[in-house]
Design an enzyme around this catalytic site. Sequence first.
Site, PDB file in Angstrom:
ATOM      1  CB  SER A 168     -33.345  -0.639  24.149  1.00 49.64           C
ATOM      2  OG  SER A 168     -34.075  -1.411  25.071  1.00 49.64           O
ATOM      3  CE1 TYR A 194     -37.467  -1.613  20.862  1.00 43.92           C
ATOM      4  CE2 TYR A 194     -36.814  -2.959  22.737  1.00 43.92           C
ATOM      5  CZ  TYR A 194     -36.994  -1.715  22.149  1.00 43.92           C
ATOM      6  OH  TYR A 194     -36.689  -0.576  22.868  1.00 43.92           O
TER       7      TYR A 194
END
Length: 336
Positions: A168, A194
Amino acid sequence: MTHSEETPTTTTVQQPLSSGFGAASTARDVIEGVDLTGKVAIVTGGASGIGLETSRVLRAAGAQIVVPARDPERARSALKDLDGVEVEEMDLIDPASVDAFTAKFLDSGRPLHILVNSAGIMATPLTRDVYGHEAQFATNHLGHFRLTTRLWPALVAARGARVVAVSSRGIRFSPVVFDDLHFEHRPYEPFVAYGQSKTANALFAVELDRRGRAEGVRAFAVHPGTIVDTGLAKHVSVDTLRAAGAVDDQGHVVIDPARQLKTVQQGAATSVWCATSPRLDGLGGVYCENCDISPLVTQETEADWYATAEVPGVLPYAVDPQAAARLWEVSEDLTT
């Protein structure tokens, strides 16, 4: 899994190929003309979001699909319109569950041609696995590390396998912080955790490719874009999404591929391209987005890269071979 230091290695350059595809390309666009008859693919997260579209498109091209899922009944319901898809129980955060799944697959004697590690969690409240590992790192990275390394014999048996690690642009939130992976000594920040897990996904592809290329196993990391309506953002407030421009003032999802705001079909495209494109034969160990290899973010482009999602690129720390090798060794220790 062994790697001979004498094996000649060729490193794929982290720069675009001019693939002919782009941010608006869909998974069906990039797989056109590719025949996967007789191939076997495992897709984690393959019953929802971009994973479901990945399963659907790979199946349409002829591949046999296996979807490991934490909730098999829910997964079967989501996949009910697809024939030729097997659903098996597996929870990435549970090592015993991963081991049981991989053992059953290896017992089937099948080679594994494509492994797409698409499942993930994002910006969750602080939770830990049974060993005390922070849950995003444990699910997004360690679970997939365990899965991939346990499936190694099947990947080698394919005589030309590809592993896709769904990363990501969240890499921007954090490198891998080796001296405090599990937030034992620093305040827990959901997006920092994350980001660390997504950087780990990218580094995993770098070292997996180095170790696997002599045996025909190549690996790629993927930034799929921002796809809001997949369930991944369930822990993210609407205000945060609105501030990011991902939803409008009425709360409706914004689609603008130029700004990485994509449909599910566009979001699955880079995973499918990395898993199947003939353009990538003999290549690997790179981070990709918009159906192409990403450029490296440089000192000259860094400010623009952070300021706008329209500037493609991967931060050097997410493809650093030394960090990748270190992460591999740490991950082996944490999964044995």
